[in-house]
Design an enzyme around this catalytic site. Structure first.
Site, mmCIF file in Angstrom:
data_model
loop_
_atom_site.group_PDB
_atom_site.id
_atom_site.type_symbol
_atom_site.label_atom_id
_atom_site.label_comp_id
_atom_site.label_asym_id
_atom_site.label_seq_id
_atom_site.Cartn_x
_atom_site.Cartn_y
_atom_site.Cartn_z
ATOM 1 N N THR A 169 0.811 -1.116 -0.080
ATOM 2 C CA THR A 169 -0.095 -0.003 -0.019
ATOM 3 C C THR A 169 0.883 1.330 0.041
ATOM 4 O O THR A 169 2.133 1.199 0.548
ATOM 5 C CB THR A 169 -0.751 0.123 1.248
ATOM 6 O OG1 THR A 169 0.040 -0.032 2.252
ATOM 7 C CG2 THR A 169 -1.776 -1.176 1.208
ATOM 8 N N GLU B 207 -6.263 -2.889 -0.263
ATOM 9 C CA GLU B 207 -6.802 -3.858 0.460
ATOM 10 C C GLU B 207 -8.023 -4.575 0.144
ATOM 11 O O GLU B 207 -8.310 -5.702 0.319
ATOM 12 C CB GLU B 207 -7.007 -3.306 2.076
ATOM 13 C CG GLU B 207 -5.911 -2.673 2.874
ATOM 14 C CD GLU B 207 -5.630 -1.462 2.622
ATOM 15 O OE1 GLU B 207 -5.947 -0.920 1.462
ATOM 16 O OE2 GLU B 207 -4.749 -0.800 3.342
ATOM 17 N N LYS C 103 -12.094 18.674 12.237
ATOM 18 C CA LYS C 103 -13.172 18.880 13.056
ATOM 19 C C LYS C 103 -13.079 20.207 13.632
ATOM 20 O O LYS C 103 -12.115 20.458 14.447
ATOM 21 C CB LYS C 103 -13.011 17.566 14.155
ATOM 22 C CG LYS C 103 -12.942 16.494 13.687
ATOM 23 C CD LYS C 103 -12.392 15.221 14.787
ATOM 24 C CE LYS C 103 -12.458 13.892 14.136
ATOM 25 N NZ LYS C 103 -11.237 13.192 13.890
ATOM 26 N N TRP D 282 -18.158 18.180 11.952
ATOM 27 C CA TRP D 282 -17.339 17.655 11.041
ATOM 28 C C TRP D 282 -17.405 18.111 9.658
ATOM 29 O O TRP D 282 -18.350 17.954 9.211
ATOM 30 C CB TRP D 282 -17.456 15.965 10.939
ATOM 31 C CG TRP D 282 -16.950 15.295 12.096
ATOM 32 C CD1 TRP D 282 -16.648 15.908 13.246
ATOM 33 C CD2 TRP D 282 -16.667 13.931 12.150
ATOM 34 N NE1 TRP D 282 -16.274 14.773 14.034
ATOM 35 C CE2 TRP D 282 -16.160 13.494 13.437
ATOM 36 C CE3 TRP D 282 -16.763 12.771 11.170
ATOM 37 C CZ2 TRP D 282 -15.909 12.234 13.826
ATOM 38 C CZ3 TRP D 282 -16.366 11.728 11.451
ATOM 39 C CH2 TRP D 282 -15.879 11.192 12.764
HETATM 40 P P1 AMP Z 1 -5.368 2.997 -2.345
HETATM 41 O O1 AMP Z 1 -5.187 2.147 -1.395
HETATM 42 O O2 AMP Z 1 -4.001 3.803 -2.388
HETATM 43 O O3 AMP Z 1 -5.911 2.720 -3.801
HETATM 44 O O4 AMP Z 1 -6.189 4.116 -1.811
HETATM 45 C C1 AMP Z 1 -7.595 3.919 -1.435
HETATM 46 C C2 AMP Z 1 -8.196 5.007 -0.632
HETATM 47 O O5 AMP Z 1 -8.436 5.984 -1.923
HETATM 48 C C3 AMP Z 1 -9.649 4.908 -0.551
HETATM 49 O O6 AMP Z 1 -9.616 4.362 0.941
HETATM 50 C C4 AMP Z 1 -10.232 6.245 -0.551
HETATM 51 O O7 AMP Z 1 -9.979 7.026 0.556
HETATM 52 C C5 AMP Z 1 -9.565 6.734 -1.892
HETATM 53 N N1 AMP Z 1 -10.339 6.418 -2.934
HETATM 54 C C6 AMP Z 1 -10.572 5.591 -3.662
HETATM 55 N N2 AMP Z 1 -11.510 5.690 -4.347
HETATM 56 C C7 AMP Z 1 -12.289 6.776 -4.041
HETATM 57 C C8 AMP Z 1 -13.408 7.490 -4.673
HETATM 58 N N3 AMP Z 1 -14.041 7.066 -5.786
HETATM 59 N N4 AMP Z 1 -13.841 8.670 -3.816
HETATM 60 C C9 AMP Z 1 -12.966 8.908 -2.944
HETATM 61 N N5 AMP Z 1 -12.175 8.544 -2.387
HETATM 62 C C10 AMP Z 1 -11.779 7.292 -3.032
#
Ligand code: AMP
Length: 551
Positions: A188, A334, A444, A449
Site C-alpha cells: 500500500t 486492501e 473537526k 465535522w
Molecule cells: P489506495 O489503497 O492507494 O488505492 O487508496 C484507497 C483510498 O483512496 C480509499 O480508501 C479512499 O480514501 C480513496 N478513494 C478511492 N476511490 C475513491 C473515490 N471514488 N472517492 C473518494 N475516495 C476514493
C-alpha cells in the site's frame, strides 16, 4: 450442519477457481484479437497464450517453483499482462513493485516480500543499482528492454526477457492447486509508516473478475462489453490496474498497454487504436483534458471510470462536455480493489445533466456480493438519508485477509469482522455511497465535522481555480480550522475574499456549513501528490506548515 454437504461422485472434477481458467475461452474464441503495447508490439491472444506458456517454462528453468515470489518492475506493457497470468498460474506469487516509491521503500518491499526473481525494465536499473548491496539474498534478474541496446549496468543480469521466451518451451502444463493459493502481493502506498503488503488468492482474483464483469456488463451507462477496446491508465503495479486486465482478457477484448503514462501519447493511442474504455485517477483525467492535443481527439466513444480519489464535479462536467461517459469507481489496495461503481440507474437516465452529474460523482453502488456499510463507532448502520456520516466498512469475497507478516495491523484492519476502510461516507435513499473524507483528514471544527473533499469540490468549481486542497490545521479555539491551498489557472487572479465569497454562496444555500469556509487560503504553484497521483495531505501539512502558521 455437515449433513447437507453435497455428495461428490468419485470421478467428478472439483473445479478450482484458478486464474488459468479465465484464459482458456478467450484464447479459443478470439485467437486473432489484438493486444498492443504502445509503439513497440502488436500480438494476438494466440501469441499471448504461447508467450504465457513460454514465460512459465522459462521461469521454471530459472528455478521458480510453487510458493516462490516473482517481482516485476515495469510500466504497463504486454509483458506485464503475461506476468499477470504466467506467474500465478505456475503457482508462484506475483509481486507488482510500485516503481514510483523511493529506492528505500522499493528495497523494503523487495526484501519484505522475499522476492526470488526480479523482472526489471531498463529504466529502473539505476534504482536497483543504488540498493543492490542491501537486497537479500541476491536475486536473479530478468531484463525488460525496449531500447534496442544492451544497457550499461553493473548489475548481474541473468537473461533478457525476449531471449528467455525464445529459448523456452511453448507448452507448459499448468497444474491444479488449491484456489486459496496466494497469487499476488503488493504494498500500500499510504502516506505514513512503512509500506504494508496486501495479498490476494486465485479464488479472490477470479471472483473479483466475475463480479466486476457482472457489474460492468449489460446495457446502460458506464458498461464494458465485447467490442470495447481497453486501455488502462492506472498502473498495473497498483492493485492489478484495478483488476481490469483480467476482466478485459476474460471478455476477449482488444487491449492497449501504453507503457509509461505521457498524456499526449495516451491521447494518440486512444485515437489510433479506437480505445473505448479506461480507468484513471482524477489528476490524470485532468492532465488529459488540459493537453494541447485535446481538440484533435474525438472522445465521444470513450468511457472512463475514475477512482483513487473523489471525482470533482467540475472535472466530470469538463469530460461530459467532450462526450465522455465518466463515472466513479471506489476501492482501495486492501480490497482488490473494486467495491462500487457510480453507474446511473435506468430511471436516472431521464434526469437532467446536472442531477446525473451529482450521481456520477458519488462513490457508487456496491457491486455484486459486496456488503458495504456505513457505521457508527458501535458498528450500527447509520440512517441512509444522504446526511448521516460514519465509517465505511466492507465484506466481500476478495478483500485481503490481512497485511503480510503484520498481525497487529491486520487485526486492526479487520476489527469486528469487517474490513475498516478508514473512509467516512454517507449513503443516500437510492443506496449510493458518497465518501466525504478520510477518517484522518476530516476537519473537526467547533464540534462539527467538515468534509475536506466537499470543500475541494466546491472550490474547484470556481472558474479561476486549477487545483485545490483543503487540510485541517490545529486551532486553539475551534480544535481545527480548514486551510485551503489553491493553484489558480494561468492568467487568472483570485484572492482570499474571492474564495470566501464563492463558498459563502454555497453556505447560504445550505450546501455546506458556514464553519467550513476557510479563513485562510494559500495560493501556491503546485500541490503535492502521492506516488499514484493523489493529493498528499501529510506532505502538504509539512511543506506548508510555516506558511500556514504565518498566514
Ligand atoms: P489506495 O489503497 O492507494 O488505492 O487508496 C484507497 C483510498 O483512496 C480509499 O480508501 C479512499 O480514501 C480513496 N478513494 C478511492 N476511490 C475513491 C473515490 N471514488 N472517492 C473518494 N475516495 C476514493
Amino acid at each position: 450442519m455437515a449433513e447437507n454437504l453435497i455428495e461428490r461422485t468419485p470421478s467428478s472434477y472439483y473445479y478450482p477457481l484458478l486464474i488459468k481458467n479465465l484464459l482458456r475461452n478467450p484464447v479459443r474464441q478470439f485467437p486473432n484479437q489484438e493486444i498492443v503495447y504502445g509503439d513497440f508490439k502488436r500480438l494476438t491472444y494466440r501469441d499471448l497464450d504461447e508467450r504465457i506458456n513460454r514465460l512459465a517454462s522459462g521461469l521454471t528453468a530459472l528455478g521458480v517453483k510453487r510458493g516462490d515470489t516473482v517481482a516485476v518492475m515495469d510500466w504497463d506493457t504486454n509483458r506485464y499482462l503475461e506476468c499477470f497470468f504466467a506467474v500465478p498460474m505456475l503457482g508462484a506469487v506475483l509481486h507488482t513493485v510500485n516503481v514510483r516509491l523511493s529506492p528505500e521503500q522499493i528495497l523494503y518491499t523487495i526484501n519484505h516480500a522475499e522476492d526470488d526473481v526480479i523482472l526489471v525494465n531498463t529504466e529502473f536499473l539505476p534504482v536497483l543499482e543504488t540498493i543492490r548491496e542491501r537486497i537479500e539474498p541476491v536475486k536473479k534478474l530478468v531484463l525488460l528492454n525496449d531500447t534496442g541496446f544492451t544497457p550499461a549496468t553493473t548489475l548481474d543480469i541473468t537473461v533478457e526477457y525476449e531471449a528467455l521466451l525464445a529459448a523456452s518451451d511453448p507448452h507448459f502444463n499448468f497444474p491444479d492447486f488449491p484456489e486459496d493459493t496466494r497469487a499476488t502481493t503488493f504494498y500500500t502506498t499510504g502516506t505514513t509508516g512503512l509500506p504494508k503488503g496486501v495479498y490476494f488468492s486465485h479464488r479472490q482474483l477470479v471472483l473479483h473478475t466475475m463480479a466486476v464483469l457482472a457489474a460492468l456488463s449489460g446495457p446502460g451507462q458506464g458498461r464494458l462489453n465485447r467490442g470495447d477496446v481497453y486501455l488502462p491508465i492506472t498502473p498495473m503495479f497498483h492493485v492489478h490496474a484495478w483488476g481490469i486486465p483480467y476482466v478485459a482478457t476474460t471478455l476477449g477484448l482488444k487491449q492497449v498497454y501504453p507503457g509509461r503514462y505521457v498524456p499526449e501519447h495516451l491521447l494518440t493511442l486512444i485515437q489510433r487504436e479506437g480505445v473505448t474504455f479506461s480507468h484513471c485517477v482524477p489528476t490524470i483525467l485532468q492532465m488529459l483534458l488540459s493537453s494541447s492535443k485535446i481538440d484533435e481527439i474525438d472522445l465521444s466513444r470513450w468511457k472512463v471510470t475514475i477512482g483513487g480519489s473523489a471525482l470533482p464535479q467540475a472535472l466530470a462536467k469538463q469530460a461530459l462536455d467532450r462526450g465522455v461517459d465518466v463515472f466513479t469507481a471506489y476501492g482501495m489496495s486492501e480490497t482488490c480493489p473494486i467495491l462500487s461503481f457510480s453507474q446511473l440507474k435506468p430511471h436516472m437516465m431521464e434526469w437532467d445533466e446536472e442531477r446525473q452529474l451529482e450521481f456520477r460523482c458519488k462513490t457508487g453502488l456496491a457491486i455484486p456480493m459486496v456488503d458495504l456499510r456505513v457505521v457508527d463507532p458501535d458498528m450500527n448502520d447509520v440512517p441512509h438519508d444522504g446526511k448521516t456520516s460514519g465509517e465505511v466498512v466492507a465484506r466481500a469475497p476478495w478483500l485481503t485477509q490481512g497485511y503480510l507478516k503484520d498481525s497487529r495491523n491486520s487485526e486492526m484492519l479487520w476489527e469486528g469482522g469487517y474490513l475498516h476502510t478508514g473512509d467516512i461516507g454517507v449513503i443516500d435513499e437510492e443506496g449510493y455511497l458518497k465518501i466525504t473524507d478520510r477518517l484522518k483528514d476530516v476537519i473537526k471544527t467547533g464540534g462539527e465535522w467538515i468534509s475536506s473533499l466537499e470543500l475541494e469540490d466546491l472550490i474547484l468549481k470556481h472558474p479561476s481555480v486549477a487545483e485545490a486542497a483543503v487540510v485541517g490545521v490545529p486551532d486553539p479555539k475551534w480544535g481545527e480550522r480548514p486551510v485551503a491551498l489553491v493553484v489558480t489557472k494561468l492568467g487568472r487572479e483570485l484572492d482570499l475574499a474571492g474564495v470566501r465569497d464563492w463558498l459563502k454562496g454555497f453556505a447560504d444555500k445550505g450546501i455546506i456549513s458556514k464553519w467550513g469556509i476557510p479563513d485562510r487560503v494559500l495560493f501556491v504553484e503546485t500541490i503535492p501528490k502521492t506516488s499514484v497521483g493523489k493529493l498528499n495531505k501529510k506532505a502538504m501539512r509539512e511543506q506548508y506548515a510555516e506558511m500556514i502558521q504565518n498566514s
